[in-house]
Design a protein around this motif. Structure first.
Motif, PDB file in Angstrom:
ATOM      1  N   LYS A 138      62.349  67.758 -55.061  1.00 32.03           N
ATOM      2  CA  LYS A 138      61.438  67.629 -56.200  1.00 32.03           C
ATOM      3  C   LYS A 138      60.373  66.564 -55.973  1.00 32.03           C
ATOM      4  CE  LYS A 138      64.580  69.350 -59.762  1.00 32.03           C
ATOM      5  NZ  LYS A 138      65.275  69.070 -61.040  1.00 32.03           N
ATOM      6  N   TRP A 139      60.697  65.558 -55.146  1.00 28.83           N
ATOM      7  CA  TRP A 139      59.739  64.496 -54.871  1.00 28.83           C
ATOM      8  C   TRP A 139      58.513  65.012 -54.121  1.00 28.83           C
ATOM      9  CZ3 TRP A 139      58.953  63.961 -49.636  1.00 28.83           C
ATOM     10  CH2 TRP A 139      59.955  64.477 -48.809  1.00 28.83           C
ATOM     11  N   ILE A 140      58.655  66.181 -53.460  1.00 29.89           N
ATOM     12  CA  ILE A 140      57.543  66.725 -52.680  1.00 29.89           C
ATOM     13  C   ILE A 140      56.343  67.010 -53.577  1.00 29.89           C
ATOM     14  CG2 ILE A 140      56.774  68.691 -51.287  1.00 29.89           C
ATOM     15  CD1 ILE A 140      59.590  68.852 -50.144  1.00 29.89           C
ATOM     16  N   ASN A 141      56.599  67.615 -54.740  1.00 31.13           N
ATOM     17  CA  ASN A 141      55.497  67.925 -55.663  1.00 31.13           C
ATOM     18  C   ASN A 141      54.827  66.664 -56.220  1.00 31.13           C
ATOM     19  OD1 ASN A 141      55.728  70.699 -55.420  1.00 31.13           O
ATOM     20  ND2 ASN A 141      57.291  70.833 -57.020  1.00 31.13           N
ATOM     21  N   LYS A 142      55.586  65.549 -56.275  1.00 31.96           N
ATOM     22  CA  LYS A 142      55.027  64.301 -56.806  1.00 31.96           C
ATOM     23  C   LYS A 142      54.083  63.636 -55.808  1.00 31.96           C
ATOM     24  CE  LYS A 142      58.909  63.318 -59.901  1.00 31.96           C
ATOM     25  NZ  LYS A 142      59.995  62.372 -60.260  1.00 31.96           N
ATOM     26  N   ILE A 143      54.470  63.659 -54.534  1.00 37.02           N
ATOM     27  CA  ILE A 143      53.610  62.998 -53.539  1.00 37.02           C
ATOM     28  C   ILE A 143      52.544  63.937 -52.990  1.00 37.02           C
ATOM     29  CG2 ILE A 143      55.493  61.441 -52.887  1.00 37.02           C
ATOM     30  CD1 ILE A 143      55.667  62.981 -50.235  1.00 37.02           C
ATOM     31  N   ILE A 144      52.693  65.241 -53.293  1.00 32.94           N
ATOM     32  CA  ILE A 144      51.693  66.207 -52.828  1.00 32.94           C
ATOM     33  C   ILE A 144      51.193  67.003 -54.031  1.00 32.94           C
ATOM     34  CG2 ILE A 144      51.186  68.069 -51.198  1.00 32.94           C
ATOM     35  CD1 ILE A 144      53.552  67.188 -49.546  1.00 32.94           C
ATOM     36  N   PRO A 145      50.298  66.427 -54.819  1.00 35.68           N
ATOM     37  CA  PRO A 145      49.736  67.125 -55.988  1.00 35.68           C
ATOM     38  C   PRO A 145      48.769  68.221 -55.540  1.00 35.68           C
ATOM     39  CG  PRO A 145      48.618  65.050 -55.655  1.00 35.68           C
ATOM     40  CD  PRO A 145      49.735  65.080 -54.654  1.00 35.68           C
ATOM     41  N   PRO A 146      48.253  69.018 -56.485  1.00 33.12           N
ATOM     42  CA  PRO A 146      47.362  70.131 -56.121  1.00 33.12           C
ATOM     43  C   PRO A 146      46.154  69.741 -55.280  1.00 33.12           C
ATOM     44  CG  PRO A 146      48.091  70.380 -58.378  1.00 33.12           C
ATOM     45  CD  PRO A 146      48.612  69.047 -57.914  1.00 33.12           C
ATOM     46  N   VAL A 147      45.570  68.542 -55.520  1.00 30.57           N
ATOM     47  CA  VAL A 147      44.388  68.158 -54.741  1.00 30.57           C
ATOM     48  C   VAL A 147      44.729  68.002 -53.265  1.00 30.57           C
ATOM     49  CG1 VAL A 147      44.698  65.660 -55.156  1.00 30.57           C
ATOM     50  CG2 VAL A 147      42.431  66.578 -54.598  1.00 30.57           C
ATOM     51  N   VAL A 148      45.932  67.498 -52.969  1.00 24.23           N
ATOM     52  CA  VAL A 148      46.367  67.384 -51.578  1.00 24.23           C
ATOM     53  C   VAL A 148      46.759  68.759 -51.051  1.00 24.23           C
ATOM     54  CG1 VAL A 148      48.080  66.375 -50.010  1.00 24.23           C
ATOM     55  CG2 VAL A 148      47.124  64.996 -51.873  1.00 24.23           C
ATOM     56  N   ALA A 149      47.571  69.477 -51.829  1.00 25.95           N
ATOM     57  CA  ALA A 149      48.062  70.780 -51.392  1.00 25.95           C
ATOM     58  C   ALA A 149      46.923  71.757 -51.133  1.00 25.95           C
ATOM     59  CB  ALA A 149      49.012  71.348 -52.439  1.00 25.95           C
ATOM     60  N   GLY A 150      46.009  71.866 -52.093  1.00 23.40           N
ATOM     61  CA  GLY A 150      44.900  72.809 -51.943  1.00 23.40           C
ATOM     62  C   GLY A 150      44.009  72.477 -50.760  1.00 23.40           C
ATOM     63  N   SER A 151      43.725  71.201 -50.567  1.00 26.35           N
ATOM     64  CA  SER A 151      42.859  70.782 -49.457  1.00 26.35           C
ATOM     65  C   SER A 151      43.532  71.035 -48.112  1.00 26.35           C
ATOM     66  CB  SER A 151      42.507  69.301 -49.597  1.00 26.35           C
ATOM     67  OG  SER A 151      41.825  69.055 -50.816  1.00 26.35           O
ATOM     68  N   VAL A 152      44.828  70.749 -48.026  1.00 22.25           N
ATOM     69  CA  VAL A 152      45.560  70.978 -46.770  1.00 22.25           C
ATOM     70  C   VAL A 152      45.624  72.464 -46.457  1.00 22.25           C
ATOM     71  CG1 VAL A 152      47.833  70.845 -45.676  1.00 22.25           C
ATOM     72  CG2 VAL A 152      46.899  68.854 -46.870  1.00 22.25           C
ATOM     73  N   VAL A 153      45.919  73.266 -47.476  1.00 21.52           N
ATOM     74  CA  VAL A 153      45.977  74.715 -47.281  1.00 21.52           C
ATOM     75  C   VAL A 153      44.635  75.235 -46.763  1.00 21.52           C
ATOM     76  CG1 VAL A 153      46.098  76.918 -48.498  1.00 21.52           C
ATOM     77  CG2 VAL A 153      47.811  75.167 -48.943  1.00 21.52           C
ATOM     78  N   ALA A 154      43.553  74.734 -47.329  1.00 14.28           N
ATOM     79  CA  ALA A 154      42.220  75.175 -46.910  1.00 14.28           C
ATOM     80  C   ALA A 154      41.958  74.849 -45.447  1.00 14.28           C
ATOM     81  CB  ALA A 154      41.154  74.530 -47.800  1.00 14.28           C
ATOM     82  N   ILE A 155      42.321  73.634 -45.024  1.00 13.76           N
ATOM     83  CA  ILE A 155      42.017  73.268 -43.633  1.00 13.76           C
ATOM     84  C   ILE A 155      42.952  73.949 -42.641  1.00 13.76           C
ATOM     85  CG2 ILE A 155      41.009  71.046 -44.272  1.00 13.76           C
ATOM     86  CD1 ILE A 155      43.634  69.742 -43.226  1.00 13.76           C
ATOM     87  N   ILE A 156      44.121  74.386 -43.085  1.00 17.02           N
ATOM     88  CA  ILE A 156      44.994  75.139 -42.177  1.00 17.02           C
ATOM     89  C   ILE A 156      44.265  76.396 -41.709  1.00 17.02           C
ATOM     90  CG2 ILE A 156      47.070  76.596 -42.078  1.00 17.02           C
ATOM     91  CD1 ILE A 156      48.520  74.489 -43.724  1.00 17.02           C
ATOM     92  N   GLY A 157      43.593  77.074 -42.652  1.00 16.43           N
ATOM     93  CA  GLY A 157      42.836  78.247 -42.265  1.00 16.43           C
ATOM     94  C   GLY A 157      41.546  77.913 -41.550  1.00 16.43           C
ATOM     95  N   LEU A 158      40.787  76.961 -42.095  1.00 17.33           N
ATOM     96  CA  LEU A 158      39.474  76.635 -41.525  1.00 17.33           C
ATOM     97  C   LEU A 158      39.571  76.006 -40.141  1.00 17.33           C
ATOM     98  CD1 LEU A 158      37.695  75.244 -44.730  1.00 17.33           C
ATOM     99  CD2 LEU A 158      37.521  77.530 -43.724  1.00 17.33           C
ATOM    100  N   SER A 159      40.632  75.229 -39.901  1.00 18.50           N
ATOM    101  CA  SER A 159      40.777  74.593 -38.587  1.00 18.50           C
ATOM    102  C   SER A 159      41.121  75.601 -37.495  1.00 18.50           C
ATOM    103  CB  SER A 159      41.860  73.514 -38.645  1.00 18.50           C
ATOM    104  OG  SER A 159      43.128  74.087 -38.905  1.00 18.50           O
ATOM    105  N   LEU A 160      41.615  76.779 -37.891  1.00 17.13           N
ATOM    106  CA  LEU A 160      41.952  77.823 -36.919  1.00 17.13           C
ATOM    107  C   LEU A 160      40.770  78.736 -36.607  1.00 17.13           C
ATOM    108  CD1 LEU A 160      45.481  78.854 -38.288  1.00 17.13           C
ATOM    109  CD2 LEU A 160      45.019  77.717 -36.117  1.00 17.13           C
ATOM    110  N   THR A 161      39.723  78.676 -37.414  1.00 12.99           N
ATOM    111  CA  THR A 161      38.607  79.600 -37.218  1.00 12.99           C
ATOM    112  C   THR A 161      37.911  79.472 -35.855  1.00 12.99           C
ATOM    113  OG1 THR A 161      37.189  78.069 -38.483  1.00 12.99           O
ATOM    114  CG2 THR A 161      38.126  79.963 -39.662  1.00 12.99           C
TER     115      THR A 161
END
Length: 408
Positions: A115-138
């Motif tokens: 449960k602590w994962i959601n606390k230290i990784i809020p949507p702003v972190v999660a969304g940004s990381v998810v975006a760069i996972i795709g963009l960094s592979l392009t």
């Protein structure tokens, strides 16, 4: 709008098999590329990916529609031990140490929960990381497409047109249709090596592994490989965020990120026994889910079983390996782009307030590091985002109002 097929749903085999083969095609190029670059057997890599994915599905109770393929994070380490030192046994000990590291992390997660994962990784972190996972592979996708832009653009166009305008079942297999169409065009342009396909019928069946249990305790190998588990761990976490966003579930909580880690760890440990490479969840297959909106893990089971069969049937393996690079390049441009878009979708749906300097700074640093750093950029970007989220304080409404007034 196309109806979604949920994780626990099973389509008839006449539909499920093509969907499973589509996942197989999506992951094969990258999965065989790693052993090709490092001096290992592509057939073994396919076999281990199939076995590893089955282990993963069992441990996650078929609640996570993810496919496990060869990890790119270990290319340099594998090359050093296999191509430079010709020391397969030590390399496999290193791969085994990655699996053990994952299992140790599993016990830590079991002890402290998730449960602590959601606390230290809020949507702003999660969304940004998810975006760069795709963009960094392009850049990888662009490099593959650059081998022949005519074929790549044609393949990409077919995938887009089928995905948007097709009716009925073809609409959910746009990647498979695009690969077949691109393959045919590449064949007319003389880009398909049919000689290897014909030669493969001389030895129709092969053993996908020839070095079972080749291990040699090597401290240097362990210290070289094991720390890199942190990279694939963060990669897995990012992929679970994407899956949650796409499938409207929360795999970090159910079945739990601990089970995801254990599944990946055991899969990698098993791969080391067969002479395979470390495994990780694949962005390519998540991209397929995003495009098709078919999330059924039953299709992933079919893909895993198909990979095992493919690894033993030489002509089928030769056919898949003969797919020209620009064909796969056209497909992965769309798949990786869909991952980047999924991250932006997370930020939008969570209504992340970018008038807050904290959120703006976190996203800015994650994007800069994730895209700018060529080595382990996603890992450093994720760690930076988590650190900034923990130390920066959100601005009060009063401060925000004063800032808006000053900007007028």
């Amino acid at each position: 709008m196309m109806n979604e097929v949920q994780i626990n749903e099973r389509l008839p085999l006449t539909r499920a098999i093509p969907l499973g083969v589509q996942h197989l095609f999506a992951m094969t190029g990258s999965t065989i590329l790693v052993p090709f670059l490092t001096g290992l057997s592509p057939a073994t890599a396919l076999f281990c990916s199939g076995i590893g994915t089955i282990v993963f599905l069992l441990l996650t109770r078929s609640k996570v529609p993810a496919y496990l393929g060869s990890s790119f994070a270990f290319i340099a380490s594998l090359t050093a031990f296999i191509k430079d030192q010709h020391n397969l046994a030590s390399a496999m000990t290193g791969v085994l140490s990655v699996g053990i590291a994952y299992i140790l992390i599993y016990f830590i997660l079991r002890l402290f929960g998730t449960k602590w994962i959601n606390k230290i990784i809020p949507p702003v972190v999660a969304g940004s990381v998810v975006a760069i996972i795709g963009l960094s592979l392009t850049p990888v996708a662009i490099s593959m497409a650059g081998a022949n832009w005519i074929v790549a653009i044609f393949t990409l166009a077919v995938a887009i047109l089928v995905s948007v305008y097709a009716k009925g079942f073809p609409k959910v297999i746009p990647i498979l249709i695009a690969i077949v169409a691109g393959y045919i065009l590449a064949g007319f342009m003389g880009l398909v090596d049919t000689a290897k396909i014909i030669a493969s019928f001389k030895t129709p069946f092969v053993l996908p592994f020839s070095s079972f249990g080749t291990l040699n305790f090597n401290v240097t190998a362990i210290l070289t490989f094991a720390p890199l588990a942190l990279i694939t761990l963060i990669e897995d976490l990012g992929h679970m965020m994407i899956l949650g966003n796409i499938t409207h579930t929360d795999p970090i909580q159910d079945p739990g990120f601990d089970r995801v880690v254990l599944g990946n760890g055991l899969a990698t440990g098993i791969a080391s026994l067969f002479g395979g490479v470390p495994l990780t969840t694949y962005a390519e297959n998540i991209g397929v889910l995003a495009i098709t909106k078919v999330y059924s893990t039953f299709n992933i089971w079919i893909a895993a079983i198909s990979a095992i069969i493919l690894s033993t049937f030489n002509p089928l393996q030769a056919l898949i390996m003969s797919i020209p690079t620009p064909v796969m390049g056209g497909v992965v441009i769309l798949l990786f782009g869909m991952i980047g878009a999924a991250g932006l979708r997370t930020l939008i749906e969570a209504k992340v307030d970018f008038s807050q300097n904290k959120n703006l700074i976190i996203a800015a640093v994650i994007f800069a590091l994730g895209i700018g750093l060529t080595n382990h950029g996603i890992m450093f970007a994720t760690l930076a985002g988590i650190f900034l989220n923990l130390i920066l304080k959100a601005e009060t409404e009063e401060v925000l109002d004063m800032t808006k007034e000053a900007a007028k």
